[in-house]
Design an enzyme around this catalytic site. Structure first.
Site, PDB file in Angstrom:
ATOM      1  N   GLU A   1     130.273  73.537  71.964  1.00  0.00           N
ATOM      2  CA  GLU A   1     130.852  72.741  73.036  1.00  0.00           C
ATOM      3  C   GLU A   1     129.850  71.720  73.538  1.00  0.00           C
ATOM      4  OE1 GLU A   1     133.797  75.869  75.074  1.00  0.00           O
ATOM      5  OE2 GLU A   1     131.809  76.511  74.478  1.00  0.00           O
TER       6      GLU A   1
ATOM      7  N   CYS B   1     128.274  74.903  84.073  1.00  0.00           N
ATOM      8  CA  CYS B   1     127.120  75.663  83.593  1.00  0.00           C
ATOM      9  C   CYS B   1     127.480  77.122  83.362  1.00  0.00           C
ATOM     10  CB  CYS B   1     126.010  75.679  84.636  1.00  0.00           C
ATOM     11  SG  CYS B   1     125.385  74.074  85.062  1.00  0.00           S
TER      12      CYS B   1
ATOM     13  N   CYS C   1     126.166  66.839  78.192  1.00  0.00           N
ATOM     14  CA  CYS C   1     125.498  68.140  78.123  1.00  0.00           C
ATOM     15  C   CYS C   1     125.619  68.648  76.683  1.00  0.00           C
ATOM     16  CB  CYS C   1     126.145  69.102  79.115  1.00  0.00           C
ATOM     17  SG  CYS C   1     125.422  70.746  79.075  1.00  0.00           S
TER      18      CYS C   1
ATOM     19  N   CYS D   1     124.114  82.197  71.898  1.00  0.00           N
ATOM     20  CA  CYS D   1     122.751  82.333  72.423  1.00  0.00           C
ATOM     21  C   CYS D   1     122.308  83.777  72.309  1.00  0.00           C
ATOM     22  CB  CYS D   1     122.692  81.894  73.884  1.00  0.00           C
ATOM     23  SG  CYS D   1     121.003  81.856  74.539  1.00  0.00           S
TER      24      CYS D   1
ATOM     25  N   CYS E   1     125.842  84.730  82.279  1.00  0.00           N
ATOM     26  CA  CYS E   1     126.182  83.569  81.452  1.00  0.00           C
ATOM     27  C   CYS E   1     127.226  83.928  80.393  1.00  0.00           C
ATOM     28  CB  CYS E   1     124.911  83.046  80.778  1.00  0.00           C
ATOM     29  SG  CYS E   1     125.221  81.686  79.638  1.00  0.00           S
TER      30      CYS E   1
ATOM     31  N   CYS F   1     121.260  86.680  79.304  1.00  0.00           N
ATOM     32  CA  CYS F   1     121.366  86.528  80.756  1.00  0.00           C
ATOM     33  C   CYS F   1     122.693  87.115  81.223  1.00  0.00           C
ATOM     34  CB  CYS F   1     121.247  85.070  81.145  1.00  0.00           C
ATOM     35  SG  CYS F   1     119.723  84.328  80.529  1.00  0.00           S
TER      36      CYS F   1
END
Ligand code: SAH
Ligand code: SF4
Length: 394
Positions: free
Chosen positions: A96, A381, A151, A158, A165, A162
């Site tokens: 994305e 975010c 962005c 990932c 997220c 975290c």
């Protein structure tokens, strides 16, 4: 050459393109033409390179080379103008990339750092150009000057876990190549019909992935963006979760974006809870690396701090932050949690966010509350996770 080392031209440097041209019996200047077509003209197919001899274009195709621009698979448009692109690569993977038009002064919404001052400067130079009033109006009407931030993702998924997220839930699928990182930007610039001489574009490497865990490809992409595409490094910011050894390497780079660090908690215990990577790279080591980081003239570090209701958003946490970062030339971007399915945290109230901010500002630390962009389409975010099922496709 029947078995080319590279198949996608996007991502290659002038040296690599020169080797290809020479291997195929072409003069070296053909590499410059390839470079121009790939990065300045942003062409997506070899047929568009009409300044190259047809025979050379055909040889390139027969040797297995293609441009390698990602394709736009889906586009989600937010009520606030933000657009989330789902971009697909040759192997079927996708990431994305988010387009955020009309920055709001830079400090709040999009994570980029430039502010109103520069915007005003640009508007001023438009108004005071040497053109007659009639021509000036015409010029402004026919070529509206725009500002936007893109962005960019650095990995598919990932590996850093975290807890707040959504990208973490994907796990790491694979690294992106330099060409795939650059290609995201080119695909969006094409779709938005951006002219880089006219429009002002900022880049934030804050999409899916941890850029410093794909360091070489990320840096190669940065150099290509600066040198071949023509976006100044001063308009780029990279965010890391704190891969300590890479921070020193990054500081030594001759060409580099500005640095943002996702701190998110002011002490080891709390940070370890929400960012388990802290076990490997402690806050102490992270802060030591940041104190050594060679900031350029007028440059500041950015700390990002995602506020999780009742977890890290108390005034006592803000005071700890002040003690932790005192003495560094830095600012803090506060981001109220963007919630999502499977995220076990709450978004704090505006009052708590403002109370946190005021502890920092009263201590002389510039702190900004980042306006969420594209929350309704899961583009904000921490929300990037191929959420096609959650929003209506436009
Ligand atoms: N991996 C890098 C860059 C991408 S994340 C990093 O972590 O820095 C970009 C930013 O989004 C980080 O500052 C991260 O802390 C923040 N973020 C992650 N999940 C979020 C969420 N659910 N709400 C708000 N911000 C979030
Ligand atoms: Fe990865 Fe950044 Fe999300 Fe952490 S916040 S899981 S490092 S993308």
């Amino acid at each position: 050459m029947s078995n080319p080392q590279y198949t996608e031209l996007l991502g290659l440097t002038i040296q690599q393109l020169t080797e290809i041209a020479e291997d195929l019996g072409q003069p070296a200047y053909r590499a410059r033409q390839l470079l121009d077509g790939l990065y300045r003209q942003r062409w997506s197919a070899l047929e568009q390179f009409t300044m190259l001899p047809l025979a050379f274009r055909q040889r390139l195709g027969e040797s297995g080379y293609s441009v390698g621009l990602p394709s736009i698979e889906k586009k989600f448009v937010s009520a606030d103008g933000t657009i989330r692109y789902l971009l697909g690569f040759a192997d079927g993977q996708s990431v994305e990339t988010v387009w955020m038009p009309d920055g709001d002064g830079g400090e709040a919404g999009d994570g980029s750092e430039d502010g109103d001052a520069e915007l005003r400067e640009q508007a001023f130079s438009h108004q005071h150009s040497a053109l007659s009033p009639e021509t000036r109006n015409l010029k402004l009407e026919t070529s509206p000057w725009r500002r936007a931030t893109i962005c960019v993702s650095s990995q598919v998924g990932c590996a850093v876990e975290c807890a707040f997220c959504m990208t973490a839930l994907l796990g790491l699928k694979r690294n992106l190549s330099a060409g795939e990182i650059v290609g995201q930007i080119l695909a969006v610039l094409n779709d938005q019909q951006v002219e880089l001489q006219r429009d002002r574009v900022n880049l934030v490497f804050m999409g899916q992935g941890e850029p410093f865990l794909n360091y070489d490809n990320f840096m190669q992409a940065v150099r290509l963006l600066v040198e071949a595409v023509g976006i100044p490094e001063s308009r780029m910011t990279v965010s890391t979760s704190g891969i300590v050894p890479r921070i020193a390497a990054f500081g030594a780079e001759p060409v580099r974006p500005k640095l943002a660090v996702s701190l998110n908690a002011p002490n080891e215990a709390l940070r370890t809870e929400i960012m388990p990577i802290t076990k490997k790279w402690t806050i102490e080591k992270l802060m030591a690396a940041l104190r050594e980081f060679p900031l350029r003239n007028r440059e500041r570090l950015t700390f990002e701090y995602v506020l999780l209701g009742g977890v890290n958003d108390g005034v006592q946490h803000a005071r700890e932050m002040v003690d932790l970062i005192r003495g560094l030339r830095a600012k803090v971007n506060l981001i109220a949690l963007n919630s999502g399915p499977e995220i076990p945290f709450a978004t704090p109230s505006d009052e708590r966010v403002l109370a946190f901010q005021s502890v920092l500002t009263r201590a002389g630390i510039p702190a900004f509350v980042r306006r969420p962009r594209g929350r309704d389409i899961y583009a904000a975010c921490g929300q990037l996770k191929h959420t096609t099922e959650l929003v209506q496709v436009t």
